[in-house]
Design a protein around this motif. Structure first.
Motif, short mmCIF file in Angstrom:
data_model
loop_
_atom_site.label_atom_id
_atom_site.label_comp_id
_atom_site.label_asym_id
_atom_site.label_seq_id
_atom_site.Cartn_x
_atom_site.Cartn_y
_atom_site.Cartn_z
N ASP A 243 12.41 63.40 9.21
CA ASP A 243 11.34 63.46 8.21
C ASP A 243 10.20 62.53 8.60
O ASP A 243 9.02 62.86 8.42
CB ASP A 243 11.89 63.07 6.84
N ILE A 246 8.25 64.23 11.46
CA ILE A 246 7.45 65.36 10.96
C ILE A 246 6.21 64.85 10.25
O ILE A 246 5.10 65.36 10.46
CB ILE A 246 8.30 66.24 10.02
N CYS A 262 10.60 70.57 12.01
CA CYS A 262 11.12 71.34 10.87
C CYS A 262 12.22 72.31 11.32
O CYS A 262 13.24 72.49 10.64
CB CYS A 262 9.98 72.12 10.21
N ALA A 266 15.98 72.23 9.97
CA ALA A 266 16.55 73.42 9.33
C ALA A 266 17.85 73.84 10.02
O ALA A 266 18.81 74.26 9.36
CB ALA A 266 15.54 74.57 9.37
N SER A 277 17.85 73.90 3.40
CA SER A 277 17.36 74.20 4.76
C SER A 277 16.24 75.23 4.71
O SER A 277 15.37 75.26 5.58
CB SER A 277 18.51 74.73 5.63
N TYR A 280 12.70 73.81 4.91
CA TYR A 280 12.21 73.45 6.25
C TYR A 280 11.82 74.70 7.04
O TYR A 280 10.86 74.66 7.82
CB TYR A 280 13.28 72.65 7.00
N TYR A 281 12.54 75.80 6.85
CA TYR A 281 12.14 77.05 7.49
C TYR A 281 10.75 77.48 7.01
O TYR A 281 9.90 77.89 7.79
CB TYR A 281 13.15 78.16 7.19
N LYS A 283 8.35 75.60 5.76
CA LYS A 283 7.32 74.70 6.26
C LYS A 283 7.05 74.97 7.74
O LYS A 283 5.91 74.91 8.20
CB LYS A 283 7.76 73.25 6.05
N MET A 284 8.10 75.26 8.50
CA MET A 284 7.94 75.57 9.92
C MET A 284 7.04 76.79 10.11
O MET A 284 6.14 76.79 10.95
CB MET A 284 9.31 75.82 10.55
#
Length: 653
Positions: A243, A246, A262, A266, A277, A280-281, A283-284
């Motif tokens: 974190d 990132i 991310c 994830a 998770s 994070y996917y 945000k990626m």
């Protein structure tokens, strides 16, 4: 994805062609903004208006901007690198072209175009080697090592990377060695016997990057350190560290670093079965779209689509379906544009070579003429000294002889030039006809299929599942077209620039399986059984890429002329230092006149029963490749039914 993350410190690129349509004042505002951002990064920036004229300084500045934008915005990065390459080509600026080649190689790696990435890396390697630029040569070797590792060519990967480490260790006052050590972790991370050396390499890399205040490389090393620590420390510590990385990447503008962090987080949470998770996917994907790294996130977008579809959330599922379609269209556009651009650069280099050869020929003719005039002068002086008492008669005779000799020599030279030019025109015309025929033969059908499918998609009369299936077909057809382009370009290079053959060990069964996999849709369509009767350790020596071209075409021929529900047999035998590989079908066989001209370009041949126009053109290239590798290729009818195509190659180098 693991392969691509290692390239972030070396630069990548791709053009945004819409920007070229902006008005002049939009250009000024755009470049002024760019200059302000780069001054904050500590780079030397030239005045805005000097960009309007070609110069080597502007080429270097464009390449620097491309490198600066690589981890921030991929499309903008390409715009600068493409401009640098075109300007460096006009100026014949070798160093500028080499840097642009390296950036282009990184860009096409980020857009999942492995072939063009590899080709640009090789061009950059050759240019840096000629320039004796050790730093950049070391970087390109490192990138090639990562490419080979991703392609599971582990021996080639280790060889290239060890050479990069040897060069990097010798560099002074340069941070390149730190990046090479960080990528040592990627090459050997699956080797449990090297755990101590991997930890040492990451620690040493961090020390070097810290000394040179290289924030970009420090973020990259941080991601590798987290991967190395996973499973050996608490997951809470892993999450806090990721974190933090990132957040730092987003704060500093390194979109790609944040995106990859991310993805890494994830993946960890997914293995632990933690529901968040999915955040994070998401945000990626957002970061990838913002930075134009869309070609790298297809698996993640598909995962989000399935996630929301299973939970019956159609609005969210449709959004990620739309993103998937945009990504596939974007990848197709970048592939086609990259192939056209690379062909343009290639043909431009050939034009330069032809001009250089013409200049050298003119210089040779001028030197020959000077020597002839000098010899005539010596002869004249000697004759006048000996025969002065016969001056009038001698001079008249000599002038006549001199004029006759000059006329004869001029006619002879003109005739020689006419003969040479006629031969060259004939050769070029034959080659042009062959090239046009090959391109028309190998590109018409797959491109037409792609256009048909995309036209159907525009109608929007399909369900989401049907549209997704057709998109997969588009991607498969585009991949097959790119392979065809690869083979034709390699054949053109062998014809134009001379062919140097370096045989390598090839495991036959694996190559045949790969060729069969690329033709599975044709095999399934005719319900054909392919029997490969070759031991797994059966080996011969050849050029792998040329050999695969032969395998694909001979297997494709056998499929085309086999009836439905029949069997194709691929077998190999070793005899007298040669390996004979046969492709046998159960079709109708071929007429005698077809067999006689099957591998002859320009010959009058009747088509095989059921064949299509131009079916024999690929066989001509097969014969050319097999001959260059020291072998022989032949076709014959079987005693019972069907025909066999076979080739033979040495089993030793």
């Amino acid at each position: 994805m693991s392969f691509l993350k290692t390239l972030v410190c070396n630069g990548c690129c791709m053009p945004v062609r819409q920007r070229r349509l902006l008005l002049f004042f939009s250009w000024l505002l755009f470049f002024t903004t760019t200059i302000t951002a780069q001054k904050r990064d500590g780079q030397v920036v030239l005045p805005v208006f000097t960009w309007l004229n070609d110069s080597t300084q502007i080429v270097d500045e464009l390449n620097q901007r491309a490198l600066w934008y690589q981890p921030r915005q991929l499309d903008t990065c390409f715009f600068y690198a493409d401009s640098a390459l075109k300007m460096a080509t006009r100026l014949h600026y070798v160093k500028g072209k080499a840097t642009a080649y390296k950036v282009m190689g990184n860009y096409y790696a980020f857009t999942a175009n492995k072939y063009l990435s590899y080709r640009f890396y090789l061009d950059a390697k050759q240019a840096y080697e000629a320039l004796k630029d050790t730093v950049n040569y070391c970087t390109v070797l490192m990138n090639l090592g990562i490419y080979f590792q991703k392609e599971e060519e582990h021996a080639s990967a280790q060889q290239a990377h060890y050479k990069a480490m040897e060069l990097g260790r010798q560099l002074k006052n340069d941070s390149t060695y730190g990046l090479v050590l960080a990528n040592y972790y990627y090459i050997h991370r699956a080797d449990s016997t090297k755990r101590d050396s991997l930890s040492w390499a990451l620690a040493r890399a961090r020390e070097i990057a810290t000394r040179y205040h290289d924030e970009k490389t420090l973020l990259y090393i941080g991601l590798l350190e987290v991967d190395n620590a996973y499973g050996r420390t608490s997951f809470q510590h892993i999450q806090q560290r990721l974190d933090s990385i990132i957040a730092a990447a987003e704060r500093q503008g390194f979109i790609y670093m944040g995106m990859y962090g991310c993805m890494q987080m994830a993946g960890y949470k997914g293995m632990l079965g933690e529901e968040d998770s999915i955040l994070y996917y998401q945000k990626m994907v957002d970061l990838a779209v913002r930075g134009s790294y869309k070609s790298l996130i297809i698996p993640e977008v598909r995962h989000l689509y399935e996630y929301y579809k299973q939970r019956k959330m159609p609005a969210a599922a449709n959004e990620y379906s739309r993103i998937m379609l945009d990504i596939l269209q974007y990848r197709q556009q970048t592939k086609q544009r990259g192939e056209i651009d690379y062909m343009a650069y290639f043909t431009q280099d050939q034009d330069v070579k032809l001009l250089q050869m013409a200049y050298e020929r003119r210089q040779h003719l001028l030197e020959k003429k000077r020597m002839e005039n000098r010899n005539v002068g010596y002869a004249l002086s000697f004759g006048v000294g000996l025969l002065i008492f016969l001056a009038v008669i001698t001079m008249n005779t000599y002038r006549h002889i001199k004029s006759a000799k000059k006329t004869s020599k001029a006619l002879k030279l003109a005739n020689e030039e006419i003969i040479i030019k006629n031969k060259l025109l004939t050769t070029n015309d034959d080659f042009k006809n062959m090239l046009i025929s090959l391109i028309a033969h190998d590109f018409r059908v797959p491109l037409s299929n792609i256009l048909d499918i995309t036209t159907l998609l525009k109608i929007q009369s399909f369900t989401l599942e049907e549209a997704s299936a057709m998109i997969v077909k588009v991607e498969s057809a585009a991949h097959h077209t790119l392979l065809t382009f690869d083979n034709i370009l390699r054949w053109i290079r062998s014809q134009l620039s001379g062919f140097v053959y370096h045989p390598e060990p090839c495991w036959l069964e694996g190559l045949i399986n790969i060729a069969q996999k690329g033709l599975e849709h044709l095999i399934a369509g005719k319900d054909i059984k392919v029997s490969i009767k070759i031991p797994p350790d059966f080996q011969l020596y050849a050029n792998p890429e040329m050999l695969q071209f032969v395998h694909r075409n001979l297997l494709h021929n056998a499929i085309k002329f086999s009836p439905k529900g029949s069997e194709i047999t691929v077998s190999a035998v070793r005899s007298n230092g040669m390996v004979k590989v046969s492709f046998t079908d159960q079709g109708k066989g071929m007429a005698a006149e077809v067999l006689e001209t099957l591998f002859v370009f320009g010959g009058q041949r009747k088509q095989h029963a059921g064949s299509s126009k131009g079916a024999g053109l690929a066989l001509i290239i097969c014969k050319d490749f097999i001959t260059k590798m020291g072998g022989h290729i032949q076709a014959e009818n079987n005693e019972g039914t069907g025909s066999s195509f076979w080739y033979s190659l040495p089993d030793k180098p």
